[in-house]
Motif scaffolding. Structure first.
Motif, PDB file in Angstrom:
ATOM      1  N   SER A  28       0.842  -1.193   0.000  1.00 25.04           N
ATOM      2  CA  SER A  28       0.000   0.000   0.000  1.00 25.04           C
ATOM      3  C   SER A  28       0.879   1.245   0.000  1.00 25.04           C
ATOM      4  O   SER A  28       1.800   1.367   0.804  1.00 25.04           O
ATOM      5  N   GLU A  29       0.589   2.159  -0.917  1.00 23.88           N
ATOM      6  CA  GLU A  29       1.397   3.370  -1.030  1.00 23.88           C
ATOM      7  C   GLU A  29       0.556   4.500  -1.608  1.00 23.88           C
ATOM      8  O   GLU A  29      -0.230   4.283  -2.532  1.00 23.88           O
ATOM      9  N   VAL A  30       0.728   5.703  -1.055  1.00 22.21           N
ATOM     10  CA  VAL A  30       0.061   6.895  -1.584  1.00 22.21           C
ATOM     11  C   VAL A  30       1.087   7.737  -2.323  1.00 22.21           C
ATOM     12  O   VAL A  30       2.113   8.117  -1.763  1.00 22.21           O
ATOM     13  N   LYS A  31       0.809   8.009  -3.601  1.00 20.81           N
ATOM     14  CA  LYS A  31       1.661   8.874  -4.405  1.00 20.81           C
ATOM     15  C   LYS A  31       0.784   9.858  -5.164  1.00 20.81           C
ATOM     16  O   LYS A  31      -0.155   9.457  -5.850  1.00 20.81           O
ATOM     17  N   GLU A  32       1.077  11.127  -4.980  1.00 21.38           N
ATOM     18  CA  GLU A  32       0.352  12.196  -5.679  1.00 21.38           C
ATOM     19  C   GLU A  32      -1.161  12.028  -5.538  1.00 21.38           C
ATOM     20  O   GLU A  32      -1.914  12.104  -6.511  1.00 21.38           O
ATOM     21  N   ASN A  33      -1.583  11.763  -4.319  1.00 25.40           N
ATOM     22  CA  ASN A  33      -2.994  11.662  -3.930  1.00 25.40           C
ATOM     23  C   ASN A  33      -3.711  10.427  -4.480  1.00 25.40           C
ATOM     24  O   ASN A  33      -4.933  10.326  -4.388  1.00 25.40           O
ATOM     25  N   ILE A  34      -2.956   9.475  -5.017  1.00 26.63           N
ATOM     26  CA  ILE A  34      -3.528   8.203  -5.445  1.00 26.63           C
ATOM     27  C   ILE A  34      -3.018   7.099  -4.527  1.00 26.63           C
ATOM     28  O   ILE A  34      -1.813   6.988  -4.300  1.00 26.63           O
ATOM     29  N   LEU A  35      -3.932   6.308  -3.987  1.00 28.54           N
ATOM     30  CA  LEU A  35      -3.572   5.161  -3.160  1.00 28.54           C
ATOM     31  C   LEU A  35      -3.465   3.932  -4.056  1.00 28.54           C
ATOM     32  O   LEU A  35      -4.419   3.560  -4.737  1.00 28.54           O
ATOM     33  N   TYR A  36      -2.283   3.341  -4.056  1.00 30.53           N
ATOM     34  CA  TYR A  36      -2.038   2.127  -4.829  1.00 30.53           C
ATOM     35  C   TYR A  36      -2.108   0.934  -3.877  1.00 30.53           C
ATOM     36  O   TYR A  36      -1.360   0.874  -2.888  1.00 30.53           O
ATOM     37  N   ILE A  37      -2.988  -0.018  -4.174  1.00 33.20           N
ATOM     38  CA  ILE A  37      -3.110  -1.239  -3.376  1.00 33.20           C
ATOM     39  C   ILE A  37      -2.776  -2.418  -4.280  1.00 33.20           C
ATOM     40  O   ILE A  37      -3.426  -2.623  -5.306  1.00 33.20           O
ATOM     41  N   THR A  38      -1.771  -3.180  -3.893  1.00 30.11           N
ATOM     42  CA  THR A  38      -1.394  -4.370  -4.656  1.00 30.11           C
ATOM     43  C   THR A  38      -1.575  -5.599  -3.785  1.00 30.11           C
ATOM     44  O   THR A  38      -0.997  -5.681  -2.690  1.00 30.11           O
ATOM     45  N   ILE A  39      -2.402  -6.538  -4.230  1.00 28.00           N
ATOM     46  CA  ILE A  39      -2.526  -7.823  -3.543  1.00 28.00           C
ATOM     47  C   ILE A  39      -1.228  -8.575  -3.794  1.00 28.00           C
ATOM     48  O   ILE A  39      -0.901  -8.897  -4.935  1.00 28.00           O
ATOM     49  N   ASN A  40      -0.478  -8.846  -2.742  1.00 26.09           N
ATOM     50  CA  ASN A  40       0.896  -9.327  -2.895  1.00 26.09           C
ATOM     51  C   ASN A  40       1.041 -10.787  -2.449  1.00 26.09           C
ATOM     52  O   ASN A  40       1.777 -11.109  -1.517  1.00 26.09           O
ATOM     53  N   ARG A  41       0.309 -11.663  -3.156  1.00 24.44           N
ATOM     54  CA  ARG A  41       0.426 -13.104  -2.904  1.00 24.44           C
ATOM     55  C   ARG A  41       0.632 -13.804  -4.259  1.00 24.44           C
ATOM     56  O   ARG A  41      -0.150 -14.658  -4.665  1.00 24.44           O
ATOM     57  N   GLU A  42       1.677 -13.405  -4.932  1.00 26.28           N
ATOM     58  CA  GLU A  42       1.866 -13.824  -6.324  1.00 26.28           C
ATOM     59  C   GLU A  42       1.932 -15.340  -6.474  1.00 26.28           C
ATOM     60  O   GLU A  42       1.380 -15.906  -7.425  1.00 26.28           O
ATOM     61  N   LYS A  43       2.599 -16.032  -5.535  1.00 28.31           N
ATOM     62  CA  LYS A  43       2.717 -17.493  -5.638  1.00 28.31           C
ATOM     63  C   LYS A  43       1.364 -18.187  -5.518  1.00 28.31           C
ATOM     64  O   LYS A  43       1.166 -19.276  -6.057  1.00 28.31           O
ATOM     65  N   ALA A  44       0.424 -17.544  -4.814  1.00 27.36           N
ATOM     66  CA  ALA A  44      -0.930 -18.086  -4.673  1.00 27.36           C
ATOM     67  C   ALA A  44      -1.889 -17.427  -5.662  1.00 27.36           C
ATOM     68  O   ALA A  44      -3.107 -17.487  -5.481  1.00 27.36           O
ATOM     69  N   LEU A  45      -1.324 -16.820  -6.715  1.00 29.45           N
ATOM     70  CA  LEU A  45      -2.119 -16.086  -7.707  1.00 29.45           C
ATOM     71  C   LEU A  45      -3.015 -15.040  -7.045  1.00 29.45           C
ATOM     72  O   LEU A  45      -4.126 -14.774  -7.478  1.00 29.45           O
ATOM     73  N   ASN A  46      -2.479 -14.481  -5.936  1.00 27.55           N
ATOM     74  CA  ASN A  46      -3.139 -13.390  -5.204  1.00 27.55           C
ATOM     75  C   ASN A  46      -4.521 -13.751  -4.668  1.00 27.55           C
ATOM     76  O   ASN A  46      -5.399 -12.892  -4.532  1.00 27.55           O
ATOM     77  N   ALA A  47      -4.713 -15.031  -4.356  1.00 26.54           N
ATOM     78  CA  ALA A  47      -6.002 -15.484  -3.823  1.00 26.54           C
ATOM     79  C   ALA A  47      -6.345 -14.759  -2.525  1.00 26.54           C
ATOM     80  O   ALA A  47      -5.464 -14.427  -1.724  1.00 26.54           O
ATOM     81  N   LEU A  48      -7.636 -14.553  -2.313  1.00 29.23           N
ATOM     82  CA  LEU A  48      -8.108 -13.840  -1.127  1.00 29.23           C
ATOM     83  C   LEU A  48      -8.292 -14.811   0.032  1.00 29.23           C
ATOM     84  O   LEU A  48      -9.194 -15.640   0.026  1.00 29.23           O
ATOM     85  N   ASN A  49      -7.430 -14.710   1.040  1.00 31.15           N
ATOM     86  CA  ASN A  49      -7.647 -15.464   2.265  1.00 31.15           C
ATOM     87  C   ASN A  49      -8.139 -14.503   3.357  1.00 31.15           C
ATOM     88  O   ASN A  49      -8.313 -13.302   3.117  1.00 31.15           O
ATOM     89  N   LYS A  50      -8.399 -15.045   4.539  1.00 29.27           N
ATOM     90  CA  LYS A  50      -8.953 -14.226   5.628  1.00 29.27           C
ATOM     91  C   LYS A  50      -8.059 -13.039   5.954  1.00 29.27           C
ATOM     92  O   LYS A  50      -8.534 -11.912   6.138  1.00 29.27           O
TER      93      LYS A  50
END
Length: 259
Positions: free
Chosen positions: A8-30
């Motif tokens: 998570s990072e804010v740059k120039e008033n934009i919040l960038y959110i990256t799901i960072n579970r690449e090995k799990a294809l970024n699956a949503l866990n709890k």
């Protein structure tokens, strides 16, 4: 909150959110859903944030679904609670946020991943994206708003087809049926999302929030017109309205302050 599954990072008033579970294809866990709930709440409250881009780590997947193993032995009641909590804290929270959310879909957006993208206000897909709701292959249905939002976006017939056949569609087909706003080369995905938000950033923040609220009310409320009228009236009380009118009369660019 320190995130283990998100960047998570804010740059120039934009919040960038990256799901960072690449090995799990970024699956949503709890844990990922919990972190998403936290950062979404932050976006809504932060004066610094004017818009949000959500994407997935790597080139293979935006989010390839939910982590099935975590709820494989759930009872019906537990399943309802899982869906209800997700709706409240993540999916509905995105849709009802006063800040515009853009899903930058790189690769697979399946199941809960497509549901997350559909909760966003706009969707941009890379040309290698594949989208679908495969839940019926597991004996389930979409539980994070997929049956509702897909129908709103593409219509009843197409939604039933996609959900009951559990088939994936490519980015071009998704754009054709209105599921995504734009299709771009993967290298241009984030820059296209930034281009849209940078244009929105030039507009009055309170008016943008009011417009989002009124549009969402057209779907989720009995009488969206009432919400539109109320929000329209509130805009007259803002400093930004006075600035917008003054700038128009003086033939100059507006400088909005969000008040």
């Amino acid at each position: 909150m320190e995130y283990q599954n998100l960047i998570s990072e804010v740059k120039e008033n934009i919040l960038y959110i990256t799901i960072n579970r690449e090995k799990a294809l970024n699956a949503l866990n709890k844990d990922t859903l919990s972190e998403l709930a936290d950062v979404i709440a932050f976006a809504g409250k932060s004066i610094e944030v004017r818009g949000v881009i959500i994407t997935g780590a790597g080139e293979k997947a935006f989010i390839a679904g939910a982590d099935i193993k975590e709820f494989s032995d759930y009872s019906g009641k537990q399943g309802e609670e899982l869906a209800s909590l997700g709706h409240d804290k993540v999916f509905n929270a995105i849709e009802n946020s006063p800040k515009p959310f853009i899903a930058a879909i790189n690769g697979f957006a399946l199941g809960g991943g497509l549901e997350l993208a559909m909760a966003c206000h706009m969707r941009i897909a890379s040309d290698n994206a594949k989208l679908g709701l495969p839940e019926v292959t597991l004996g389930l249905i979409p539980g994070y708003g997929g049956t509702q939002r897909l129908t709103q976006l593409v219509g009843k017939g197409k939604a039933i087809e996609m959900i009951t056949m559990a088939s994936m569609i490519n980015a071009i087909e998704a754009e054709k049926i209105g599921l995504v706003n734009y299709v771009v080369p993967q290298t241009d995905l984030i820059s296209r999302a930034e281009e849209i938000l940078n244009t929105i950033k030039l507009r009055a923040p309170l008016a943008v929030a009011a417009a989002i609220k009124a549009v969402i009310a057209s779907i989720n409320e009995v009488d969206g017109y009432t919400t539109e009228i109320e929000e329209f009236g509130k805009c007259f009380e803002t400093e930004d309205f006075k600035e917008g009118v003054a700038a128009f009369v003086e033939k100059r660019k507006s400088v909005f302050v969000g008040r």
